[in-house]
Design a protein around this motif. Structure first.
Motif, PDB file in Angstrom:
ATOM      1  N   ARG A  24     -14.009 -20.217  -6.896  1.00  0.00           N
ATOM      2  CA  ARG A  24     -14.137 -19.306  -6.121  1.00  0.00           C
ATOM      3  C   ARG A  24     -15.468 -19.802  -5.435  1.00  0.00           C
ATOM      4  O   ARG A  24     -15.484 -20.245  -4.215  1.00  0.00           O
TER       5      ARG A  24
ATOM      6  N   LEU B 104     -15.980 -14.828   0.873  1.00  0.00           N
ATOM      7  CA  LEU B 104     -15.180 -15.481  -0.224  1.00  0.00           C
ATOM      8  C   LEU B 104     -13.817 -15.264  -0.629  1.00  0.00           C
ATOM      9  O   LEU B 104     -12.953 -15.160  -1.107  1.00  0.00           O
ATOM     10  N   THR B 105     -13.358 -14.672   1.391  1.00  0.00           N
ATOM     11  CA  THR B 105     -11.529 -14.297   0.534  1.00  0.00           C
ATOM     12  C   THR B 105     -10.925 -15.588   1.322  1.00  0.00           C
ATOM     13  O   THR B 105     -10.257 -15.909  -0.011  1.00  0.00           O
ATOM     14  N   ASP B 106     -11.589 -16.428   1.998  1.00  0.00           N
ATOM     15  CA  ASP B 106     -10.945 -17.090   1.872  1.00  0.00           C
ATOM     16  C   ASP B 106     -10.576 -18.775   1.386  1.00  0.00           C
ATOM     17  O   ASP B 106      -9.759 -19.340   0.793  1.00  0.00           O
ATOM     18  N   THR B 107     -11.258 -18.009   0.372  1.00  0.00           N
ATOM     19  CA  THR B 107     -11.639 -19.052  -1.479  1.00  0.00           C
ATOM     20  C   THR B 107     -10.093 -18.339  -2.348  1.00  0.00           C
ATOM     21  O   THR B 107     -10.591 -18.569  -3.912  1.00  0.00           O
ATOM     22  N   GLY B 108      -9.854 -17.441  -2.254  1.00  0.00           N
ATOM     23  CA  GLY B 108      -8.996 -16.272  -3.309  1.00  0.00           C
ATOM     24  C   GLY B 108      -9.627 -15.261  -4.149  1.00  0.00           C
ATOM     25  O   GLY B 108      -9.143 -14.748  -4.757  1.00  0.00           O
ATOM     26  N   LEU B 109     -10.810 -15.020  -3.635  1.00  0.00           N
ATOM     27  CA  LEU B 109     -11.349 -14.094  -4.698  1.00  0.00           C
ATOM     28  C   LEU B 109     -11.400 -12.571  -3.559  1.00  0.00           C
ATOM     29  O   LEU B 109     -11.348 -12.157  -2.435  1.00  0.00           O
TER      30      LEU B 109
ATOM     31  N   TYR C  39     -24.861 -18.533  -4.705  1.00  0.00           N
ATOM     32  CA  TYR C  39     -24.386 -19.084  -6.256  1.00  0.00           C
ATOM     33  C   TYR C  39     -25.013 -18.812  -7.729  1.00  0.00           C
ATOM     34  O   TYR C  39     -24.386 -17.590  -8.126  1.00  0.00           O
TER      35      TYR C  39
ATOM     36  N   THR D  67     -12.778 -18.229 -13.580  1.00  0.00           N
ATOM     37  CA  THR D  67     -12.467 -17.936 -12.456  1.00  0.00           C
ATOM     38  C   THR D  67     -12.907 -17.650 -10.950  1.00  0.00           C
ATOM     39  O   THR D  67     -12.481 -18.321 -10.200  1.00  0.00           O
ATOM     40  N   ILE D  68     -13.586 -16.530 -11.064  1.00  0.00           N
ATOM     41  CA  ILE D  68     -14.432 -16.100  -9.398  1.00  0.00           C
ATOM     42  C   ILE D  68     -15.408 -17.256  -9.426  1.00  0.00           C
ATOM     43  O   ILE D  68     -15.467 -17.653  -8.249  1.00  0.00           O
TER      44      ILE D  68
ATOM     45  N   LEU E 143     -16.396 -22.933  -4.916  1.00  0.00           N
ATOM     46  CA  LEU E 143     -15.832 -23.383  -3.873  1.00  0.00           C
ATOM     47  C   LEU E 143     -16.517 -23.497  -2.466  1.00  0.00           C
ATOM     48  O   LEU E 143     -16.465 -24.167  -1.331  1.00  0.00           O
ATOM     49  N   LYS E 144     -17.723 -22.059  -1.813  1.00  0.00           N
ATOM     50  CA  LYS E 144     -17.355 -22.181  -1.177  1.00  0.00           C
ATOM     51  C   LYS E 144     -19.454 -22.144  -0.879  1.00  0.00           C
ATOM     52  O   LYS E 144     -19.628 -22.302   0.053  1.00  0.00           O
TER      53      LYS E 144
END
Length: 230
Positions: A92, A138-143, A104, A88-89, A95-96
């Protein structure tokens, strides 16, 4: 110097050792007057009987293996839970940055499903460390820091279960060795006493002589002779 591996001195099962041993003890109690001149007193026979019963009460390898298997199952379940959380991490992160980006790849999770327990433990620590480094991006991808803390909590639980498994494996090895040593000690005493029983009745009573025979075979009984070749 490394301790030599303990080898069982009897070929039949532990259960057979106990049943045959208690059977022979009953004969010794029956023949108490004949044994006493050889120094085999009622007290010594009682000690042998107690040792046989104590040996029968020891934890068996089936039980120890069950404990080990349960510890392995709990460890594996927690490992899979940790892998799921790591994915799940990384979803995200992908995605970024995309899977081919250096950022990555810095997380080092490409072979997550194939990693050993030790590798998984290190990977989880690395994901938390690198995730914390890139958290602002990564905050904007929900992390979130909470998600990363959850990885640490899972990894700590996984590490504890991994250690528990190692302990269960070690305990099983120790118990197996102790059981063999205890069985050998009981067997040695039993054979000593039954040989005396055989010598007592060898020339006077065939039936009682046979009462003290223990065959060191898989069944504890005499081996069957092979059929004659036609």
């Amino acid at each position: 110097m490394k301790k030599q591996e303990v080898v069982r001195e009897y070929h039949f099962s532990d259960a057979t050792l106990v049943t045959k041993g208690l059977e022979k003890v009953a004969f010794m109690e029956r023949d108490k007057p004949e044994f006493e001149p050889y120094g085999i007193t009622t007290e010594l026979v009682a000690v042998l009987k107690d040792n046989l019963n104590a040996f029968a009460a020891r934890i068996t390898d089936i039980e120890a293996l069950g404990d080990q298997s349960q510890a392995a199952l709990l460890k594996d379940l927690k490992a899979e839970e940790l892998r799921t959380a790591l994915r799940t991490i990384m979803a995200r992160v992908e995605l970024k940055y995309g899977v081919n980006s250096p950022k990555y790849k810095k997380f080092g999770t490409d072979t997550l499903s194939l990693q050993s327990d030790a590798e998984l433990n290190i990977t989880a620590k690395r994901v938390v460390r690198v995730g914390t480094e890139f958290l602002p991006e990564l905050t904007d991808t929900g992390l979130t820091a909470t998600l990363l803390e959850g990885i640490t909590t899972l990894n700590d639980a996984f590490t504890t279960l991994l250690i528990n498994l190692k302990i269960e494996i070690g305990d099983r090895d120790i118990e197996q060795e102790d059981r063999v040593e205890a069985g050998n000690a009981v067997y040695a005493t039993l054979m000593k006493y039954t040989k005396i029983g055989q010598s007592i009745w060898e020339s006077t009573d065939v039936s009682k002589f046979n009462d003290y025979i223990i065959y060191n075979t898989i069944s504890g009984e005499p081996e069957e002779a092979p059929p004659p070749t036609p």
